[in-house]
Design a protein around this motif. Structure first.
Motif, PDB file in Angstrom:
ATOM      1  N   MET A   1       0.858  -1.123  -0.100  1.00 44.90           N
ATOM      2  CA  MET A   1       0.089   0.091  -0.063  1.00 44.90           C
ATOM      3  C   MET A   1       1.074   1.224   0.026  1.00 44.90           C
ATOM      4  SD  MET A   1      -2.828   1.483   2.694  1.00 44.90           S
ATOM      5  CE  MET A   1      -4.017   0.287   1.906  1.00 44.90           C
ATOM      6  N   LYS A   2       0.352   2.291  -0.740  1.00 42.76           N
ATOM      7  CA  LYS A   2       1.264   3.595  -0.656  1.00 42.76           C
ATOM      8  C   LYS A   2       0.281   4.638  -0.363  1.00 42.76           C
ATOM      9  CE  LYS A   2       4.343   2.465  -4.892  1.00 42.76           C
ATOM     10  NZ  LYS A   2       5.377   2.475  -3.958  1.00 42.76           N
ATOM     11  N   ALA A   3       0.917   5.504   0.476  1.00 41.34           N
ATOM     12  CA  ALA A   3       0.169   6.705   1.170  1.00 41.34           C
ATOM     13  C   ALA A   3       0.607   8.029   0.809  1.00 41.34           C
ATOM     14  CB  ALA A   3       0.173   6.464   2.744  1.00 41.34           C
ATOM     15  N   ILE A   4      -0.064   8.877   0.409  1.00 40.42           N
ATOM     16  CA  ILE A   4       0.439  10.191   0.364  1.00 40.42           C
ATOM     17  C   ILE A   4      -0.333  11.155   1.349  1.00 40.42           C
ATOM     18  CG2 ILE A   4       0.375  12.229  -1.327  1.00 40.42           C
ATOM     19  CD1 ILE A   4       0.612  10.558  -3.606  1.00 40.42           C
ATOM     20  N   CYS A   5       0.654  11.780   2.009  1.00 37.90           N
ATOM     21  CA  CYS A   5       0.111  12.735   3.111  1.00 37.90           C
ATOM     22  C   CYS A   5       0.370  14.251   2.817  1.00 37.90           C
ATOM     23  CB  CYS A   5       0.598  12.554   4.430  1.00 37.90           C
ATOM     24  SG  CYS A   5      -0.014  10.762   5.018  1.00 37.90           S
ATOM     25  N   VAL A   6      -0.659  15.115   2.724  1.00 35.35           N
ATOM     26  CA  VAL A   6      -0.564  16.365   2.022  1.00 35.35           C
ATOM     27  C   VAL A   6      -1.005  17.313   3.312  1.00 35.35           C
ATOM     28  CG1 VAL A   6      -0.951  18.507   0.566  1.00 35.35           C
ATOM     29  CG2 VAL A   6      -0.882  16.023  -0.024  1.00 35.35           C
ATOM     30  N   GLY A   7       0.150  18.218   3.966  1.00 40.00           N
ATOM     31  CA  GLY A   7      -0.554  19.035   4.989  1.00 40.00           C
ATOM     32  C   GLY A   7       0.868  19.709   5.880  1.00 40.00           C
ATOM     33  N   HIS A   8       0.479  20.211   6.919  1.00 37.45           N
ATOM     34  CA  HIS A   8       1.214  21.413   7.662  1.00 37.45           C
ATOM     35  C   HIS A   8       2.416  20.682   8.411  1.00 37.45           C
ATOM     36  CE1 HIS A   8       1.365  24.622  10.899  1.00 37.45           C
ATOM     37  NE2 HIS A   8       2.285  24.958  10.042  1.00 37.45           N
ATOM     38  N   SER A   9       3.441  21.065   8.306  1.00 36.62           N
ATOM     39  CA  SER A   9       4.782  20.622   9.027  1.00 36.62           C
ATOM     40  C   SER A   9       5.202  21.865  10.027  1.00 36.62           C
ATOM     41  CB  SER A   9       5.836  20.120   8.037  1.00 36.62           C
ATOM     42  OG  SER A   9       5.606  19.116   7.376  1.00 36.62           O
ATOM     43  N   THR A  10       5.548  21.341  11.233  1.00 37.72           N
ATOM     44  CA  THR A  10       6.158  22.306  12.032  1.00 37.72           C
ATOM     45  C   THR A  10       7.222  21.599  12.910  1.00 37.72           C
ATOM     46  OG1 THR A  10       4.629  21.500  13.999  1.00 37.72           O
ATOM     47  CG2 THR A  10       3.769  23.198  12.539  1.00 37.72           C
ATOM     48  N   TYR A  11       7.820  22.588  13.540  1.00 40.75           N
ATOM     49  CA  TYR A  11       9.008  21.951  14.574  1.00 40.75           C
ATOM     50  C   TYR A  11       8.524  22.216  16.023  1.00 40.75           C
ATOM     51  CZ  TYR A  11      13.241  19.792  16.229  1.00 40.75           C
ATOM     52  OH  TYR A  11      14.046  18.944  16.996  1.00 40.75           O
ATOM     53  N   ASP A  12       8.263  21.236  16.922  1.00 38.88           N
ATOM     54  CA  ASP A  12       7.541  21.261  18.204  1.00 38.88           C
ATOM     55  C   ASP A  12       8.694  21.359  19.269  1.00 38.88           C
ATOM     56  OD1 ASP A  12       5.204  21.491  16.576  1.00 38.88           O
ATOM     57  OD2 ASP A  12       4.455  19.493  17.526  1.00 38.88           O
ATOM     58  N   THR A  13       8.743  22.214  20.272  1.00 37.31           N
ATOM     59  CA  THR A  13       9.419  22.212  21.252  1.00 37.31           C
ATOM     60  C   THR A  13       8.367  22.234  22.358  1.00 37.31           C
ATOM     61  OG1 THR A  13      11.150  23.574  20.483  1.00 37.31           O
ATOM     62  CG2 THR A  13      11.057  23.477  22.828  1.00 37.31           C
ATOM     63  N   THR A  14       8.387  20.942  23.186  1.00 39.76           N
ATOM     64  CA  THR A  14       7.503  20.793  24.228  1.00 39.76           C
ATOM     65  C   THR A  14       8.256  21.119  25.683  1.00 39.76           C
ATOM     66  OG1 THR A  14       6.278  19.182  23.249  1.00 39.76           O
ATOM     67  CG2 THR A  14       5.794  18.936  25.395  1.00 39.76           C
ATOM     68  N   LEU A  15       7.650  21.555  26.612  1.00 40.85           N
ATOM     69  CA  LEU A  15       8.291  22.077  27.859  1.00 40.85           C
ATOM     70  C   LEU A  15       7.187  21.459  28.750  1.00 40.85           C
ATOM     71  CD1 LEU A  15       8.712  25.734  27.183  1.00 40.85           C
ATOM     72  CD2 LEU A  15      10.432  24.005  27.107  1.00 40.85           C
ATOM     73  N   LEU A 130      -4.056  11.251   3.160  1.00 39.89           N
ATOM     74  CA  LEU A 130      -4.549  11.717   4.341  1.00 39.89           C
ATOM     75  C   LEU A 130      -4.138  13.433   3.976  1.00 39.89           C
ATOM     76  CD1 LEU A 130      -5.575  11.931   7.224  1.00 39.89           C
ATOM     77  CD2 LEU A 130      -2.893  11.370   7.845  1.00 39.89           C
ATOM     78  N   ILE A 131      -5.077  14.126   4.104  1.00 49.61           N
ATOM     79  CA  ILE A 131      -4.913  15.786   4.010  1.00 49.61           C
ATOM     80  C   ILE A 131      -5.394  16.479   5.228  1.00 49.61           C
ATOM     81  CG2 ILE A 131      -4.953  15.704   1.378  1.00 49.61           C
ATOM     82  CD1 ILE A 131      -7.856  16.875   1.504  1.00 49.61           C
ATOM     83  N   ASP A 132      -4.753  17.605   5.608  1.00 56.11           N
ATOM     84  CA  ASP A 132      -5.271  18.463   6.843  1.00 56.11           C
ATOM     85  C   ASP A 132      -5.742  19.853   6.288  1.00 56.11           C
ATOM     86  OD1 ASP A 132      -2.837  19.982   6.270  1.00 56.11           O
ATOM     87  OD2 ASP A 132      -1.875  19.061   8.053  1.00 56.11           O
ATOM     88  N   GLY A 133      -5.967  20.227   4.890  1.00 55.75           N
ATOM     89  CA  GLY A 133      -6.379  21.301   4.586  1.00 55.75           C
ATOM     90  C   GLY A 133      -5.349  22.311   4.208  1.00 55.75           C
TER      91      GLY A 133
END
Length: 298
Positions: A1-15, A130-133
């Motif tokens: 199975m092949k998946a394509i995901c289109v969406g937002h990327s961030t870099y998270d810093t959790t405190l 899978l997309i997130d807008g």
């Protein structure tokens, strides 16, 4: 199975903190956690971790955070050929205060104006999308090129793009906030009639499979003509960051692998529940075997 995901990327810093900070006060913690983030991006990370041939389509900067996002995906085995690093563009970043006393999180995100389309067209074929807008023109391109694929939108916010894209996918998995704003009605999870009315309004407009996530109450959908709340899994939460993204990634996996819908939602709820007992979104994603064996372990 092949998946394509289109969406937002961030870099998270959790405190992680023991209680919510008081203004104008200094705090010291022993450790913090850094990793990539973003709704469809976290979903892509989960799919790759669980063995799906996954391509991530997103944009980050040609900077330290962007390098780390790319490194995250390459380490987990995702295809990054459409993970663009733009020069003179700052990678979106999120700073997360995780209140360890109650599992809540407060997120401050530094985000550029959204880019509607990647610079490269996506001609690749996929069985699962899978997309997130985010990057809506690229998401639409991928959907149009793969009309037979299982397609899912993580519809967190009510926007014109999500309304349009939501009609193109086979599964609309929307937040309580999205459903309430779409129908201009407040959801009362104890009122099944209210839930059915809101569900039917969404179903009538989008004409696909609708799943409404209800936070701690679980998820609401219709299965074989029967309206159902599939309850959430009760755990003691430490950090809820990314739990929704992880749910959406998991439901993409289980639907894509042919699980019945109710089973897919339950396993996705287990995945999300396990994640909130750990700190840091991507670091909290459990192994697939842990999810499948959850009932035997508790």
């Amino acid at each position: 199975m092949k998946a394509i995901c289109v969406g937002h990327s961030t870099y998270d810093t959790t405190l992680p903190v023991e209680s919510y900070p008081i203004e104008n006060y200094k705090y010291r913690i022993e450790n913090h956690i850094e990793c990539g983030g973003g709704p469809a991006s976290n979903g892509a990370y989960l799919l790759a971790k669980w063995g799906i041939d996954t391509t991530i389509c997103s944009i980050v900067g040609d900077d330290y955070y962007g390098d780390k996002v790319v490194e995250d995906f390459e380490k987990i085995g995702a295809n990054t050929k459409y993970l663009e690093q733009k020069s003179n563009y700052q990678t979106d970043s999120s700073f997360i205060i995780a209140n360890m006393s109650n599992g809540s999180r407060t997120i401050i995100t530094s985000k550029k104006d959204p880019i509607r389309k990647l610079s490269t067209s996506i001609a690749d074929k996929a069985d699962l999308i899978l997309i997130d807008g985010e990057h809506p023109e690229t998401a639409e391109e991928v959907l149009d090129n793969n009309k037979d694929a299982i397609s899912i939108i993580d519809a967190g916010r009510l926007t014109d793009d999500n309304l349009r894209l939501g009609k193109k996918v086979k599964y609309l998995v929307c937040s309580k906030e999205f459903a309430e704003k779409f129908c201009n009605k407040k959801i009362d999870v104890s009122n099944i009639k209210c839930l059915i009315e809101i569900y039917n309004e969404l179903k009538k407009y989008f004409k696909n499979t609708v799943i409404i996530t209800l936070e701690s109450a679980g998820s609401f959908t219709e299965i074989s003509g029967e309206y159902k709340i599939i309850p959430s899994i009760k755990v003691v939460a430490k950090d809820s960051t990314g739990a929704g993204d992880i749910f959406h990634g998991a439901i993409a996996y289980f639907i894509g692998m042919g699980y019945p819908l109710e089973e897919a939602i339950r396993y996705s709820s287990i995945t999300s529940a396990i994640s909130v007992t750990r700190i840091g979104s991507r670091f909290s994603i459990p192994d697939l075997e842990e999810v499948l064996n959850y009932d035997q372990l508790i």
